[in-house]
Scaffold this active site. Structure first.
Site: not given
Ligand code: PGA
Length: 236
Positions: A9, A11, A90, A92, A158, A164, A196
């Site tokens: 992903n 983003k 997601h 976010e 997640e 992140g 992560s």
């Molecule tokens: P990350 O994000 O691997 O940077 O923690 C995962 C995600 O949001 O899908």
């Protein structure tokens, strides 16, 4: 035998140049995993044109079919440019765009009808984890999925506090949540972990019985990292 899934992903990151580098590198690699790249919308068509040995997915989809919805992209349009998967809900999108509940089910319905496989993202935040409510929150986020169980669905767990932040959930925490999701959703829904994930922890996470793949954010932008994560996945 089915292949574990590795999804990258991007983003709000990436460029035509990164796509070229990544697709060239991925095209030459042979993985046991099924690999999917999810770049920003502007890169989807080019990603599909370049995709050899990997699939393409989108990060969001409109809950509407068409019409006066400025800025939105429909499921049919995503299918038209070659997407196989689309993320729905997601954290976010939930956090910054207030997405939840029925609207997410509507997005999933649009995706399924257009022939896309929705990847529903679920997960508790830190306060909910600390209050002992993680399982309750995830269970609630998994409600209303019955009609998707036969039409094709992926679920990604997640935990928000692990996205992140560099704080990966412990193997025990991942196993516990995935076992719960498996009991609820049955054996046909691939269950991904995200938060992560990196080269250093991918193999251990992917070795868990009810983990069918990983959803990778930051580490999917660097080929060397992403490549090692893809190599950690197996056919099961
Ligand atoms: P990350 O994000 O691997 O940077 O923690 C995962 C995600 O949001 O899908």
């Amino acid at each position: 035998m089915s292949r574990q899934l590795v999804m990258g992903n991007w983003k709000l990151n990436g460029s035509v140049a990164l796509l070229q580098t990544m697709s060239q590198a991925l095209s030459g690699a042979e993985y046991a995993a099924e690999v999917t790249v999810l770049p920003p919308c502007t890169l989807l068509l080019e990603a599909s044109r370049q995709a050899q040995g990997f699939f393409v997915g989108a990060q969001d989809v409109s809950s509407h079919a068409s019409g006066a919805y400025t800025g939105e992209v429909s499921a049919v349009q995503l299918a038209e440019v070659g997407c196989k998967y689309v993320l729905v809900g997601h954290s976010e999108r939930r956090q910054y765009h207030g997405e939840a509940g029925n609207m997410l089910l509507e997005k999933m319905r649009r995706a399924s009808e257009a022939g896309l496989v929705p990847v529903l993202c679920v997960g508790e935040n830190l306060a909910q984890r600390e209050a002992g409510e993680a399982e309750k929150v995830v269970t609630q986020q998994l409600s209303g999925l019955d009609s998707f169980l036969s039409s094709g669905l992926v679920v990604a767990y997640e935990p928000v506090w692990a996205i992140g932040t560099g704080k990966v959930a412990s193997i025990g925490q991942i196993a516990e949540m995935h076992d719960m999701m498996r009991a609820k959703l049955g054996s046909t829904v691939p269950l991904l972990y995200g938060g992560s994930v990196k080269a250093a922890n991918a193999a251990e996470i992917l070795s868990l019985g009810n983990v069918d793949g990983v959803l990778v954010g930051g580490a999917s932008l660097v080929f060397e990292e992403f490549d090692q994560i893809c190599r950690a996945a197996v056919r099961v």
